[in-house]
Write a protein that holds these residues in place. Structure first.
Motif, PDB file in Angstrom:
ATOM      1  N   SER A  48       0.830  -1.206   0.000  1.00 58.52           N
ATOM      2  CA  SER A  48       0.000   0.000   0.000  1.00 58.52           C
ATOM      3  C   SER A  48       0.862   1.253   0.000  1.00 58.52           C
ATOM      4  N   ILE A  49       2.092   1.150   0.433  1.00 53.56           N
ATOM      5  CA  ILE A  49       3.044   2.259   0.351  1.00 53.56           C
ATOM      6  C   ILE A  49       3.102   2.779  -1.074  1.00 53.56           C
ATOM      7  N   PHE A  50       3.094   1.892  -2.055  1.00 54.27           N
ATOM      8  CA  PHE A  50       3.141   2.272  -3.464  1.00 54.27           C
ATOM      9  C   PHE A  50       1.754   2.570  -4.018  1.00 54.27           C
ATOM     10  N   PHE A  51       0.791   1.660  -3.814  1.00 55.69           N
ATOM     11  CA  PHE A  51      -0.499   1.751  -4.490  1.00 55.69           C
ATOM     12  C   PHE A  51      -1.407   2.828  -3.910  1.00 55.69           C
ATOM     13  N   ASN A  52      -1.451   2.971  -2.595  1.00 54.96           N
ATOM     14  CA  ASN A  52      -2.309   3.966  -1.959  1.00 54.96           C
ATOM     15  C   ASN A  52      -1.889   4.139  -0.507  1.00 54.96           C
ATOM     16  N   PRO A  53      -1.105   5.167  -0.201  1.00 48.05           N
ATOM     17  CA  PRO A  53      -0.668   5.365   1.188  1.00 48.05           C
ATOM     18  C   PRO A  53      -1.827   5.488   2.168  1.00 48.05           C
ATOM     19  N   GLY A  54      -3.003   5.936   1.703  1.00 45.00           N
ATOM     20  CA  GLY A  54      -4.147   6.032   2.595  1.00 45.00           C
ATOM     21  C   GLY A  54      -4.611   4.689   3.113  1.00 45.00           C
ATOM     22  N   ALA A  55      -4.444   3.643   2.317  1.00 40.51           N
ATOM     23  CA  ALA A  55      -4.870   2.297   2.715  1.00 40.51           C
ATOM     24  C   ALA A  55      -3.906   1.663   3.704  1.00 40.51           C
ATOM     25  N   MET A  56      -2.679   2.186   3.809  1.00 39.28           N
ATOM     26  CA  MET A  56      -1.696   1.588   4.711  1.00 39.28           C
ATOM     27  C   MET A  56      -2.168   1.651   6.160  1.00 39.28           C
ATOM     28  N   SER A  57      -2.991   2.642   6.504  1.00 40.75           N
ATOM     29  CA  SER A  57      -3.471   2.773   7.880  1.00 40.75           C
ATOM     30  C   SER A  57      -4.381   1.618   8.281  1.00 40.75           C
ATOM     31  N   HIS A  58      -4.901   0.877   7.290  1.00 44.65           N
ATOM     32  CA  HIS A  58      -5.808  -0.228   7.579  1.00 44.65           C
ATOM     33  C   HIS A  58      -5.130  -1.600   7.450  1.00 44.65           C
ATOM     34  N   TYR A 144      13.572   4.160  -6.218  1.00 47.26           N
ATOM     35  CA  TYR A 144      12.732   5.060  -5.432  1.00 47.26           C
ATOM     36  C   TYR A 144      12.788   4.635  -3.966  1.00 47.26           C
ATOM     37  N   ILE A 145      13.015   5.587  -3.078  1.00 48.38           N
ATOM     38  CA  ILE A 145      12.983   5.355  -1.637  1.00 48.38           C
ATOM     39  C   ILE A 145      11.856   6.224  -1.072  1.00 48.38           C
ATOM     40  N   GLN A 146      10.873   5.594  -0.430  1.00 46.22           N
ATOM     41  CA  GLN A 146       9.672   6.318  -0.022  1.00 46.22           C
ATOM     42  C   GLN A 146       9.293   6.062   1.438  1.00 46.22           C
ATOM     43  N   PRO A 147       9.682   6.938   2.368  1.00 44.31           N
ATOM     44  CA  PRO A 147       9.128   6.876   3.726  1.00 44.31           C
ATOM     45  C   PRO A 147       7.696   7.392   3.701  1.00 44.31           C
ATOM     46  N   THR A 148       6.815   6.756   4.482  1.00 44.58           N
ATOM     47  CA  THR A 148       5.377   7.024   4.386  1.00 44.58           C
ATOM     48  C   THR A 148       4.716   7.002   5.760  1.00 44.58           C
ATOM     49  N   LEU A 149       3.731   7.888   5.942  1.00 45.24           N
ATOM     50  CA  LEU A 149       2.875   7.891   7.121  1.00 45.24           C
ATOM     51  C   LEU A 149       1.422   7.784   6.688  1.00 45.24           C
ATOM     52  N   SER A 150       0.622   7.049   7.473  1.00 38.78           N
ATOM     53  CA  SER A 150      -0.786   6.857   7.142  1.00 38.78           C
ATOM     54  C   SER A 150      -1.613   6.882   8.426  1.00 38.78           C
ATOM     55  N   TYR A 151      -2.778   7.542   8.335  1.00 37.84           N
ATOM     56  CA  TYR A 151      -3.617   7.703   9.531  1.00 37.84           C
ATOM     57  C   TYR A 151      -5.049   7.289   9.230  1.00 37.84           C
ATOM     58  N   ALA A 152      -5.621   6.476  10.110  1.00 36.62           N
ATOM     59  CA  ALA A 152      -7.010   6.047   9.972  1.00 36.62           C
ATOM     60  C   ALA A 152      -7.911   7.047  10.691  1.00 36.62           C
ATOM     61  N   ILE A 153      -8.594   7.878   9.913  1.00 33.20           N
ATOM     62  CA  ILE A 153      -9.500   8.857  10.511  1.00 33.20           C
ATOM     63  C   ILE A 153     -10.641   8.141  11.231  1.00 33.20           C
ATOM     64  N   THR A 154     -11.185   7.119  10.573  1.00 34.42           N
ATOM     65  CA  THR A 154     -12.171   6.223  11.179  1.00 34.42           C
ATOM     66  C   THR A 154     -11.828   4.817  10.728  1.00 34.42           C
ATOM     67  N   ASP A 155     -12.655   3.839  11.122  1.00 38.01           N
ATOM     68  CA  ASP A 155     -12.412   2.480  10.644  1.00 38.01           C
ATOM     69  C   ASP A 155     -12.807   2.299   9.192  1.00 38.01           C
ATOM     70  N   LYS A 156     -13.314   3.355   8.569  1.00 37.67           N
ATOM     71  CA  LYS A 156     -13.713   3.287   7.160  1.00 37.67           C
ATOM     72  C   LYS A 156     -12.941   4.260   6.269  1.00 37.67           C
ATOM     73  N   ILE A 157     -12.141   5.170   6.847  1.00 36.65           N
ATOM     74  CA  ILE A 157     -11.441   6.193   6.065  1.00 36.65           C
ATOM     75  C   ILE A 157      -9.988   6.278   6.518  1.00 36.65           C
ATOM     76  N   GLY A 158      -9.074   6.273   5.546  1.00 33.31           N
ATOM     77  CA  GLY A 158      -7.660   6.434   5.832  1.00 33.31           C
ATOM     78  C   GLY A 158      -7.009   7.404   4.857  1.00 33.31           C
ATOM     79  N   ILE A 159      -6.035   8.151   5.346  1.00 34.33           N
ATOM     80  CA  ILE A 159      -5.268   9.061   4.496  1.00 34.33           C
ATOM     81  C   ILE A 159      -3.790   8.772   4.707  1.00 34.33           C
ATOM     82  N   GLY A 160      -2.979   9.106   3.702  1.00 34.82           N
ATOM     83  CA  GLY A 160      -1.551   8.852   3.833  1.00 34.82           C
ATOM     84  C   GLY A 160      -0.740   9.648   2.836  1.00 34.82           C
ATOM     85  N   ALA A 161       0.533   9.798   3.128  1.00 32.65           N
ATOM     86  CA  ALA A 161       1.437  10.529   2.243  1.00 32.65           C
ATOM     87  C   ALA A 161       2.850   9.992   2.409  1.00 32.65           C
ATOM     88  N   GLY A 162       3.589  10.017   1.305  1.00 30.61           N
ATOM     89  CA  GLY A 162       4.971   9.578   1.335  1.00 30.61           C
ATOM     90  C   GLY A 162       5.852  10.504   0.521  1.00 30.61           C
TER      91      GLY A 162
END
Length: 409
Positions: A48-58, A144-162
């Protein structure tokens, strides 16, 4: 003659880097390759780091993944008005890899790092084909070297950035249409590397148990070569025209906007659909500046005029048992290269990809994923008159097996 030599020199080097993107073969996860390289709308685990950082929180577990693919590709060329193939590449196997690690800082906040190689291959035509003055061999690599953070706003929504740090390298060799006293053609070798920084952001939403959605954006990256080495092997009488020198250039690698949907009709089935919009229109032209005049000029500039393109992907996974999963997928990749702009580095045309794969749980903590991807590019005839390319007909195919191991803890 002078302008033709400069066009060949300047128009080839970093166009190969661009074509590594235009000839886009994404190999970011063995599980997702098996599913047509979908994944924007899914929780794909560490990738998920590559495909969607928002999903990494889940992602449910901490994990580390190490994987690699083998690229076995061939390109065939037919000269204008010929009755059959007149040249084939002799490409060595490419070995792109991926390494991911995800760790839960809290239940909602996850940290991860990814190291992956979205661009990198070797195209080897040799010095006997009629396009040798455009290209003999091109080696490309990009990490590519990508450090990433991801946060679950709720159990249904996540956001992330790298943040992506990119290290690229290119080596090009070609013949020069000048001869020594023995009749041997000259040779040019261009070697350089550059670095750049970009970012990857994403949002993941799971409105129900059976549907999930994802949106991610990977920024444009401008790769700058500041101190490239241009080396020329020519007759001593021509050395003043072709001195060994330095060059600098900048190339925009395009942004990609991805939209994905995940459908889980049953506990055993997962279906994914992705659409990628690749903003190749950022690549308008290519300019090289030389520290010393090469054949009478200190720079060269060539038009590229690429168009934005779309990739349409679909894939599925079926869990046969708790330990075994079967996967299949397909995609269609539109070429960004307009008529008249085709070049021999990685001759680009619309591509069709078909893939399959398996996942197997070796133990409570270890998973194995394997995939196979077949890429068939449409045969394309082009004059190459607007980009310094080699006129003729090109056909390319690739066979790509891959394997990865994941340790969850």
């Amino acid at each position: 003659m002078k302008s033709k030599l400069l066009a060949l020199l300047g128009g080839t080097l970093l166009s190969g880097v661009a074509m590594a993107g235009g000839y886009q073969v994404n190999l970011a996860s063995q599980r997702q390759i098996g599913m047509g390289h979908t994944g924007t709308g899914l929780v794909t685990g560490t990738s998920s780091i590559f495909f969607n950082p928002g999903a990494m929180s889940h992602v449910r577990e901490n994990g580390v993944t190490i994987g690699a693919s083998g690229i076995f590709s061939k390109i065939a060329y037919s000269a204008p008005e010929s009755s059959g193939v007149t040249a084939r590449t002799d490409n060595p196997a490419g070995t792109p890899f991926q390494v991911y690690a995800v760790y839960g800082i809290t239940d909602k906040l996850k940290a991860g790092i990814g190291v992956y190689t979205p661009f990198g291959s070797t195209v080897k035509w040799g010095n006997q084909w009629n396009g040798r003055f455009g290209l003999e061999q091109l080696k490309l690599s990009a990490i590519y070297i990508q450090p990433t953070l991801s946060y679950a706003i709720t159990d249904k929504i996540g956001i992330g950035a790298g943040l992506t740090y990119v290290k690229g390298k290119v080596n090009l060799q070609r013949s020069i249409p000048v001869q020594d006293q023995e009749g041997n053609y000259g040779k040019a070798e261009l070697d350089g590397d550059g670095t750049s920084v970009g970012y990857n952001v994403g949002v993941y939403v799971k409105p129900s148990d059976k549907i999930s959605l994802g949106l991610s954006y990977r920024s444009k990256v401008d790769v700058d070569v500041e101190e490239g080495d241009a080396t020329f092997t020519v007759a001593s009488s021509l050395k003043s025209r072709f001195p060994d020198t330095k060059f600098k250039a900048s190339l925009p690698l395009p942004a990609t906007l991805s939209l994905g949907v995940g459908i889980m009709p049953t506990e055993a089935w997962t279906i994914a659909i992705d659409v990628n919009r690749v903003e190749w229109s950022a690549y308008k032209s290519l300019r090289f500046d030389y520290a010393d005049p090469v054949n009478g000029s200190t720079f060269t500039e060539n038009a590229r005029n690429y168009e934005d393109s779309y990739i349409y992907r679909i894939g599925a996974e079926y869990k046969v048992t708790d330990a075994l999963a079967l996967r299949a997928g397909a995609y269609y990749d539109n070429s960004p290269v307009q008529e008249g702009y085709l070049t021999p580095e990685t001759p680009d045309s619309d591509a069709r990809g078909i893939s399959g794969g398996i996942g197997y749980k070796l133990s409570e903590n270890f998973n194995l994923d394997a995939s196979f991807l077949y890429i068939n590019r449409k045969e394309r005839t082009d004059a190459g008159d607007k980009s310094g390319g080699i006129a003729g007909t090109y056909k390319a195919v690739a066979y790509i097996p891959g394997i990865s191991f994941t340790y969850n803890f």
